[in-house]
Motif scaffolding. Sequence first.
Motif, PDB file in Angstrom:
ATOM      1  N   THR A  12      28.064  46.697  27.013  1.00  0.00           N
ATOM      2  CA  THR A  12      29.210  45.787  26.911  1.00  0.00           C
ATOM      3  C   THR A  12      28.811  44.474  26.255  1.00  0.00           C
ATOM      4  O   THR A  12      29.560  43.917  25.447  1.00  0.00           O
ATOM      5  CB  THR A  12      29.796  45.525  28.307  1.00  0.00           C
ATOM      6  N   ARG A  13      27.622  43.969  26.604  1.00  0.00           N
ATOM      7  CA  ARG A  13      27.156  42.748  25.947  1.00  0.00           C
ATOM      8  C   ARG A  13      26.986  42.986  24.446  1.00  0.00           C
ATOM      9  O   ARG A  13      27.311  42.108  23.630  1.00  0.00           O
ATOM     10  CB  ARG A  13      25.833  42.288  26.568  1.00  0.00           C
ATOM     11  N   HIS A  14      26.466  44.142  24.085  1.00  0.00           N
ATOM     12  CA  HIS A  14      26.320  44.457  22.659  1.00  0.00           C
ATOM     13  C   HIS A  14      27.680  44.481  21.974  1.00  0.00           C
ATOM     14  O   HIS A  14      27.837  43.929  20.870  1.00  0.00           O
ATOM     15  CB  HIS A  14      25.621  45.815  22.511  1.00  0.00           C
ATOM     16  N   LEU A  15      28.664  45.103  22.625  1.00  0.00           N
ATOM     17  CA  LEU A  15      29.993  45.178  22.028  1.00  0.00           C
ATOM     18  C   LEU A  15      30.663  43.804  21.987  1.00  0.00           C
ATOM     19  O   LEU A  15      31.394  43.483  21.041  1.00  0.00           O
ATOM     20  CB  LEU A  15      30.857  46.158  22.819  1.00  0.00           C
ATOM     21  N   ALA A  16      30.411  42.976  23.011  1.00  0.00           N
ATOM     22  CA  ALA A  16      31.001  41.630  23.021  1.00  0.00           C
ATOM     23  C   ALA A  16      30.442  40.795  21.877  1.00  0.00           C
ATOM     24  O   ALA A  16      31.181  40.068  21.199  1.00  0.00           O
ATOM     25  CB  ALA A  16      30.734  40.955  24.363  1.00  0.00           C
ATOM     26  N   GLY A 148      28.352  53.111  26.790  1.00  0.00           N
ATOM     27  CA  GLY A 148      27.147  53.110  25.972  1.00  0.00           C
ATOM     28  C   GLY A 148      27.347  53.846  24.660  1.00  0.00           C
ATOM     29  O   GLY A 148      26.810  53.438  23.622  1.00  0.00           O
ATOM     30  N   ARG A 149      28.132  54.919  24.696  1.00  0.00           N
ATOM     31  CA  ARG A 149      28.394  55.643  23.459  1.00  0.00           C
ATOM     32  C   ARG A 149      29.221  54.810  22.485  1.00  0.00           C
ATOM     33  O   ARG A 149      29.051  54.913  21.260  1.00  0.00           O
ATOM     34  CB  ARG A 149      29.098  56.963  23.775  1.00  0.00           C
ATOM     35  N   LEU A 150      30.129  53.999  23.026  1.00  0.00           N
ATOM     36  CA  LEU A 150      30.889  53.094  22.151  1.00  0.00           C
ATOM     37  C   LEU A 150      29.947  52.105  21.464  1.00  0.00           C
ATOM     38  O   LEU A 150      30.091  51.805  20.273  1.00  0.00           O
ATOM     39  CB  LEU A 150      31.952  52.355  22.959  1.00  0.00           C
ATOM     40  N   ALA A 151      28.962  51.580  22.229  1.00  0.00           N
ATOM     41  CA  ALA A 151      27.996  50.644  21.634  1.00  0.00           C
ATOM     42  C   ALA A 151      27.141  51.354  20.580  1.00  0.00           C
ATOM     43  O   ALA A 151      26.860  50.798  19.516  1.00  0.00           O
ATOM     44  CB  ALA A 151      27.111  50.041  22.727  1.00  0.00           C
ATOM     45  N   ASP A 152      26.748  52.600  20.890  1.00  0.00           N
ATOM     46  CA  ASP A 152      25.978  53.361  19.895  1.00  0.00           C
ATOM     47  C   ASP A 152      26.812  53.624  18.649  1.00  0.00           C
ATOM     48  O   ASP A 152      26.292  53.569  17.520  1.00  0.00           O
ATOM     49  CB  ASP A 152      25.519  54.692  20.499  1.00  0.00           C
ATOM     50  N   LEU A 153      28.093  53.902  18.839  1.00  0.00           N
ATOM     51  CA  LEU A 153      28.970  54.139  17.700  1.00  0.00           C
ATOM     52  C   LEU A 153      29.091  52.889  16.838  1.00  0.00           C
ATOM     53  O   LEU A 153      29.070  52.962  15.602  1.00  0.00           O
ATOM     54  CB  LEU A 153      30.343  54.584  18.201  1.00  0.00           C
ATOM     55  N   GLU A 154      29.183  51.732  17.488  1.00  0.00           N
ATOM     56  CA  GLU A 154      29.274  50.477  16.729  1.00  0.00           C
ATOM     57  C   GLU A 154      27.998  50.240  15.919  1.00  0.00           C
ATOM     58  O   GLU A 154      28.042  49.845  14.753  1.00  0.00           O
ATOM     59  CB  GLU A 154      29.515  49.315  17.702  1.00  0.00           C
ATOM     60  N   ALA A 155      26.821  50.527  16.537  1.00  0.00           N
ATOM     61  CA  ALA A 155      25.560  50.358  15.822  1.00  0.00           C
ATOM     62  C   ALA A 155      25.443  51.349  14.661  1.00  0.00           C
ATOM     63  O   ALA A 155      24.966  50.996  13.577  1.00  0.00           O
ATOM     64  CB  ALA A 155      24.386  50.534  16.787  1.00  0.00           C
TER      65      ALA A 155
END
Length: 396
Positions: A12-16, A148-155
């Motif tokens: 979540t911090r990564h996505l924020a 976590g998968r959403l953050a991986d998708l963003e990366a």
Amino acid sequence: MRETIKEAGRATRHLALGAAIGLLCHLMIGVALFTGILVLTVIGAGVLPESVLLLRRLAGWERRRSAARSGLPVPEAYLPLEGPLPERVRTALADPSTFGDLRWMVAQLLYGLFLMYGALVLWVPALLVDGVWAGLAGRAPVALPLIGRLADLEADWSRMLLTPGPSAARDAALAARIEQLTATRAGAVAAHGAELRRIERDLHDGAQARLVALSMRIGLARRAYDSDPATARKLLDDAQDQAEEALAELRHVVRGIHPPILTDRGLTGAVRALAAGSGLEVTVTVESPDAATGDADGPRAPAAVEAAAYFAVAEALTNAAKHSGATRASVLLARTPTGLRAAVRDEGRGGAEAGESGGSGLLGLRRRVAALDGTVRLTSPVGGPTVIEVELPCVW
């Protein structure tokens, strides 16, 4: 379950932070539009390179974030924005990575905010589902890992958009190569000028002075020959000594240009001669001597490569004898698949300085090696040992 919650928090911090970068991209879109209007008016063209540099810094930040998340480095390939203003403007417009960063900027604004909103929506139902499924039923969490998968998708999306294409990577590599060649050419010119000044100084202070003294003694001997033959013979003896000393000075100068021993005995024999006259206990090791360093039974490296390796070993042994306080040293000569490697190690006090502040000898050595596309590595911790390693490319 606790570790899953922590990982979801990190995601979540990564996505924020990605959403925050998306908001910065929103501002950058305004900057890009404003820059475009100024460029169309011509008078504001100077804003373009600075805007592109700002965009590069923002994209570099996202590259580091994506690499930290995915564990895969995201390369960058930019043409350097240097030179006068018209050239910088042309480079900024011609660089394919500029338009790649613009494409990422627009996309980041969309998926950065979208994925962050998705994570916020997932948190409450994920806690309820996994609280029952994992906390009470003892099963593996199924909902929280989606964050976590959403953050991986963003990366992954950022890495895909920010990875330079083949043409951009090729252009950037070519520009870097041109910059490197420009620097090495300047270093080679400086080293050549310093070498010419050294030769001129050696000839002026050494051989020329002795030849002048020789001419004067011969002239005095000619005047005294009839009236005082004994004095004339003494002057001629002195003149002969002066001639021998002048020849020795000339040989010294010639050895500084290209040592004849390299031609006669090859690099191995020349380095062994250096070791014998260094004043240290030196061990010379040759790997694959029949093919590496100029023995009669194997191919020899080009003369420029042999000379550079010879002078590198000479400089390293001279430094070891004068400054390190060592009594022993070792020299390694080895053939590599792409060239020649020479390494000198001494067991002295260490503390030799690398870089431009390492003394004129080391600086000249680096310039000589760089002119041949070679590399110099200096390792010298305080307390020793000191290792100077030179690698020179060549075709065998």
